[in-house]
Design a protein around this motif. Structure first.
Motif, PDB file in Angstrom:
ATOM      1  N   ARG A 167      33.618  32.866  88.557  1.00 40.26           N
ATOM      2  CA  ARG A 167      33.849  33.173  89.968  1.00 40.26           C
ATOM      3  C   ARG A 167      34.364  31.936  90.697  1.00 40.26           C
ATOM      4  O   ARG A 167      35.261  32.023  91.541  1.00 40.26           O
ATOM      5  CB  ARG A 167      32.559  33.681  90.618  1.00 40.26           C
ATOM      6  CG  ARG A 167      32.763  34.128  92.054  1.00 40.26           C
ATOM      7  CD  ARG A 167      31.558  34.831  92.595  1.00 40.26           C
ATOM      8  NE  ARG A 167      30.382  33.967  92.652  1.00 40.26           N
ATOM      9  CZ  ARG A 167      29.257  34.284  93.281  1.00 40.26           C
ATOM     10  NH1 ARG A 167      29.149  35.460  93.885  1.00 40.26           N
ATOM     11  NH2 ARG A 167      28.240  33.456  93.292  1.00 40.26           N
ATOM     12  N   GLY A 168      33.815  30.764  90.364  1.00 42.26           N
ATOM     13  CA  GLY A 168      34.293  29.527  90.976  1.00 42.26           C
ATOM     14  C   GLY A 168      35.746  29.238  90.641  1.00 42.26           C
ATOM     15  O   GLY A 168      36.502  28.742  91.483  1.00 42.26           O
ATOM     16  N   ILE A 169      36.145  29.552  89.407  1.00 36.50           N
ATOM     17  CA  ILE A 169      37.536  29.348  89.008  1.00 36.50           C
ATOM     18  C   ILE A 169      38.461  30.222  89.850  1.00 36.50           C
ATOM     19  O   ILE A 169      39.511  29.769  90.329  1.00 36.50           O
ATOM     20  CB  ILE A 169      37.716  29.658  87.509  1.00 36.50           C
ATOM     21  CG1 ILE A 169      37.003  28.598  86.654  1.00 36.50           C
ATOM     22  CG2 ILE A 169      39.195  29.731  87.129  1.00 36.50           C
ATOM     23  CD1 ILE A 169      36.963  28.926  85.180  1.00 36.50           C
ATOM     24  N   LEU A 170      38.077  31.463  90.049  1.00 37.72           N
ATOM     25  CA  LEU A 170      38.884  32.363  90.871  1.00 37.72           C
ATOM     26  C   LEU A 170      38.935  31.888  92.317  1.00 37.72           C
ATOM     27  O   LEU A 170      39.984  31.944  92.966  1.00 37.72           O
ATOM     28  CB  LEU A 170      38.313  33.781  90.805  1.00 37.72           C
ATOM     29  CG  LEU A 170      38.442  34.502  89.463  1.00 37.72           C
ATOM     30  CD1 LEU A 170      37.722  35.845  89.512  1.00 37.72           C
ATOM     31  CD2 LEU A 170      39.905  34.695  89.090  1.00 37.72           C
ATOM     32  N   MET A 171      37.812  31.429  92.837  1.00 37.52           N
ATOM     33  CA  MET A 171      37.764  30.942  94.218  1.00 37.52           C
ATOM     34  C   MET A 171      38.690  29.752  94.403  1.00 37.52           C
ATOM     35  O   MET A 171      39.446  29.681  95.390  1.00 37.52           O
ATOM     36  CB  MET A 171      36.326  30.567  94.586  1.00 37.52           C
ATOM     37  CG  MET A 171      35.386  31.747  94.688  1.00 37.52           C
ATOM     38  SD  MET A 171      33.640  31.240  94.764  1.00 37.52           S
ATOM     39  CE  MET A 171      33.643  30.196  96.232  1.00 37.52           C
ATOM     40  N   ALA A 172      38.653  28.815  93.446  1.00 37.12           N
ATOM     41  CA  ALA A 172      39.470  27.608  93.559  1.00 37.12           C
ATOM     42  C   ALA A 172      40.954  27.901  93.325  1.00 37.12           C
ATOM     43  O   ALA A 172      41.819  27.301  93.972  1.00 37.12           O
ATOM     44  CB  ALA A 172      38.990  26.554  92.558  1.00 37.12           C
ATOM     45  N   SER A 175      42.030  30.833  96.388  1.00 39.74           N
ATOM     46  CA  SER A 175      41.493  30.761  97.755  1.00 39.74           C
ATOM     47  C   SER A 175      40.693  32.009  98.117  1.00 39.74           C
ATOM     48  O   SER A 175      40.824  32.563  99.209  1.00 39.74           O
ATOM     49  CB  SER A 175      42.633  30.559  98.767  1.00 39.74           C
ATOM     50  OG  SER A 175      43.332  29.359  98.512  1.00 39.74           O
ATOM     51  N   LEU A 176      39.891  32.464  97.186  1.00 40.86           N
ATOM     52  CA  LEU A 176      39.061  33.639  97.403  1.00 40.86           C
ATOM     53  C   LEU A 176      37.702  33.232  97.970  1.00 40.86           C
ATOM     54  O   LEU A 176      37.185  32.155  97.662  1.00 40.86           O
ATOM     55  CB  LEU A 176      38.836  34.400  96.090  1.00 40.86           C
ATOM     56  CG  LEU A 176      40.054  35.102  95.472  1.00 40.86           C
ATOM     57  CD1 LEU A 176      39.703  35.586  94.073  1.00 40.86           C
ATOM     58  CD2 LEU A 176      40.493  36.273  96.325  1.00 40.86           C
ATOM     59  N   SER A 177      37.124  34.109  98.752  1.00 41.91           N
ATOM     60  CA  SER A 177      35.743  33.922  99.186  1.00 41.91           C
ATOM     61  C   SER A 177      34.825  34.260  98.017  1.00 41.91           C
ATOM     62  O   SER A 177      35.246  34.914  97.057  1.00 41.91           O
ATOM     63  CB  SER A 177      35.437  34.845 100.361  1.00 41.91           C
ATOM     64  OG  SER A 177      35.445  36.208  99.937  1.00 41.91           O
ATOM     65  N   PRO A 178      33.559  33.825  98.058  1.00 44.24           N
ATOM     66  CA  PRO A 178      32.633  34.182  96.972  1.00 44.24           C
ATOM     67  C   PRO A 178      32.537  35.692  96.778  1.00 44.24           C
ATOM     68  O   PRO A 178      32.495  36.176  95.636  1.00 44.24           O
ATOM     69  CB  PRO A 178      31.306  33.592  97.436  1.00 44.24           C
ATOM     70  CG  PRO A 178      31.695  32.443  98.304  1.00 44.24           C
ATOM     71  CD  PRO A 178      32.935  32.890  99.021  1.00 44.24           C
ATOM     72  N   GLU A 179      32.525  36.445  97.886  1.00 38.25           N
ATOM     73  CA  GLU A 179      32.427  37.906  97.776  1.00 38.25           C
ATOM     74  C   GLU A 179      33.680  38.503  97.136  1.00 38.25           C
ATOM     75  O   GLU A 179      33.594  39.410  96.303  1.00 38.25           O
ATOM     76  CB  GLU A 179      32.199  38.526  99.158  1.00 38.25           C
ATOM     77  CG  GLU A 179      30.869  38.185  99.789  1.00 38.25           C
ATOM     78  CD  GLU A 179      30.834  36.784 100.379  1.00 38.25           C
ATOM     79  OE1 GLU A 179      31.922  36.140 100.487  1.00 38.25           O
ATOM     80  OE2 GLU A 179      29.733  36.326 100.729  1.00 38.25           O
ATOM     81  N   ALA A 180      34.859  37.999  97.534  1.00 42.07           N
ATOM     82  CA  ALA A 180      36.106  38.521  96.985  1.00 42.07           C
ATOM     83  C   ALA A 180      36.229  38.189  95.496  1.00 42.07           C
ATOM     84  O   ALA A 180      36.673  39.021  94.695  1.00 42.07           O
ATOM     85  CB  ALA A 180      37.299  37.964  97.756  1.00 42.07           C
ATOM     86  N   ALA A 181      35.824  36.968  95.110  1.00 38.02           N
ATOM     87  CA  ALA A 181      35.891  36.592  93.696  1.00 38.02           C
ATOM     88  C   ALA A 181      34.971  37.471  92.862  1.00 38.02           C
ATOM     89  O   ALA A 181      35.311  37.880  91.746  1.00 38.02           O
ATOM     90  CB  ALA A 181      35.509  35.111  93.538  1.00 38.02           C
ATOM     91  N   LEU A 185      36.041  40.100  89.733  1.00 33.95           N
ATOM     92  CA  LEU A 185      35.432  40.136  88.400  1.00 33.95           C
ATOM     93  C   LEU A 185      34.918  41.528  88.071  1.00 33.95           C
ATOM     94  O   LEU A 185      35.138  42.048  86.972  1.00 33.95           O
ATOM     95  CB  LEU A 185      34.293  39.123  88.332  1.00 33.95           C
ATOM     96  CG  LEU A 185      34.679  37.652  88.181  1.00 33.95           C
ATOM     97  CD1 LEU A 185      33.440  36.769  88.276  1.00 33.95           C
ATOM     98  CD2 LEU A 185      35.383  37.403  86.858  1.00 33.95           C
ATOM     99  N   VAL A 186      34.208  42.134  89.010  1.00 35.71           N
ATOM    100  CA  VAL A 186      33.629  43.452  88.763  1.00 35.71           C
ATOM    101  C   VAL A 186      34.714  44.496  88.552  1.00 35.71           C
ATOM    102  O   VAL A 186      34.649  45.317  87.625  1.00 35.71           O
ATOM    103  CB  VAL A 186      32.700  43.854  89.920  1.00 35.71           C
ATOM    104  CG1 VAL A 186      32.241  45.302  89.765  1.00 35.71           C
ATOM    105  CG2 VAL A 186      31.491  42.929  89.977  1.00 35.71           C
ATOM    106  N   ALA A 223      43.730  42.864  90.612  1.00 38.14           N
ATOM    107  CA  ALA A 223      42.506  42.762  91.400  1.00 38.14           C
ATOM    108  C   ALA A 223      42.575  41.588  92.375  1.00 38.14           C
ATOM    109  O   ALA A 223      42.129  41.690  93.525  1.00 38.14           O
ATOM    110  CB  ALA A 223      41.297  42.603  90.472  1.00 38.14           C
ATOM    111  N   VAL A 224      43.154  40.467  91.919  1.00 38.16           N
ATOM    112  CA  VAL A 224      43.311  39.312  92.805  1.00 38.16           C
ATOM    113  C   VAL A 224      44.253  39.654  93.955  1.00 38.16           C
ATOM    114  O   VAL A 224      43.976  39.336  95.117  1.00 38.16           O
ATOM    115  CB  VAL A 224      43.841  38.095  92.008  1.00 38.16           C
ATOM    116  CG1 VAL A 224      44.257  36.968  92.953  1.00 38.16           C
ATOM    117  CG2 VAL A 224      42.777  37.596  91.041  1.00 38.16           C
ATOM    118  N   ALA A 225      45.361  40.319  93.624  1.00 33.38           N
ATOM    119  CA  ALA A 225      46.304  40.714  94.671  1.00 33.38           C
ATOM    120  C   ALA A 225      45.650  41.682  95.648  1.00 33.38           C
ATOM    121  O   ALA A 225      45.855  41.607  96.859  1.00 33.38           O
ATOM    122  CB  ALA A 225      47.548  41.338  94.039  1.00 33.38           C
ATOM    123  N   GLY A 226      44.865  42.602  95.108  1.00 32.86           N
ATOM    124  CA  GLY A 226      44.175  43.565  95.966  1.00 32.86           C
ATOM    125  C   GLY A 226      43.153  42.929  96.876  1.00 32.86           C
ATOM    126  O   GLY A 226      42.819  43.460  97.936  1.00 32.86           O
TER     127      GLY A 226
END
Length: 246
Positions: A167-172, A175-181, A185-186, A223-226
């Protein structure tokens, strides 16, 4: 740091928790055990004001529930915010903290009803009282089942650090929030029929130069784009970039 607010309510105790339920929240267990001991039938938890909850926090709740069952009582979560609710759903533990989650599906058994295997004068139960032995056996089976369930959940929670790292990798990266990351994943896990911890391991592996399966790349990018992040499709090139840097 989490804090407790306790209010007696008939034969139960209502406990409102404030703050974060993380590794440090284990210091709350002695107080929670004391509150449980003072109650007649158990504890009702109000967790609306918990802003963060991880697996250590869920383990605190599970430990409290095991102690309650030992005393023939229940622990019921009356309300919970998003942080707690999401983790309860992920780990499948929400149903363990409902009114229906009792030792026998009805009124909780007391310690005496579960363990009293002798008459008041100390003599063993007579052979013509099989119902008492049956009750004791059923209670032991219920407890064994609960302990096995808790052990299984805790083993599953051991994968949480890898999930948090992914999740941290996706956030960094995006630029995702913890909730979005977490949502990314889910959603990717569901759309690729991949277990969440396995997906997390594969994503963490891209940092060291491994490549995600093509289907996972497509679903993760979507999912990231969404989630409204920048450059969702760029994820497809993450592994290659990492390999070039190596």
């Amino acid at each position: 740091m989490a804090t407790l607010d306790v209010l007696p309510d008939g034969d139960r105790m209502t406990v409102t928790v404030w703050g974060e339920l993380d590794l440090g929240s284990r210091r709350l267990l002695p107080d929670l055990y004391d509150v449980l001991a003072l109650s007649g039938s158990g504890v009702d938890l109000r967790l609306d004001s918990v802003g963060f909850c991880d697996c250590s926090g869920v383990n605190v709740l599970l430990d409290l529930r095991v102690r309650a069952l030992d005393q023939g009582k229940t622990v019921v979560i009356r309300s919970a915010g998003r942080a707690v609710g999401r983790l309860l759903d992920l780990t499948g533990t929400r149903e363990l903290f409902t009114d229906a989650a009792r030792t026998d599906g009805g009124t909780p058994r007391t310690d005496a009803a579960r363990t009293d295997a002798a008459h008041p004068d100390g003599e063993a139960l007579r052979a013509d009282a099989p119902h008492a032995d049956a009750e004791h056996t059923d209670s032991d089976t219920d407890r064994d089942h609960l302990l096995a369930e808790v052990a299984q959940l805790r083993r599953a929670m051991q994968t949480r650090p890898t999930i948090d790292l992914a999740r941290g990798i996706l956030m960094a990266s995006f630029s995702l929030s913890p909730e979005a990351a977490w949502s990314v994943l889910v959603r990717t896990s569901q759309n690729t029929n991949t277990k969440l911890h396995q997906l997390a391991r594969e994503l963490v592996g891209t940092v060291h130069g491994s490549t995600l399966p093509e289907q996972v790349q497509r679903q993760l990018a979507a999912a990231v784009a969404g989630a409204g992040a920048r450059g969702g499709a760029a994820l497809c090139h993450t592994a290659g970039a990492a390999e070039d840097e190596g």
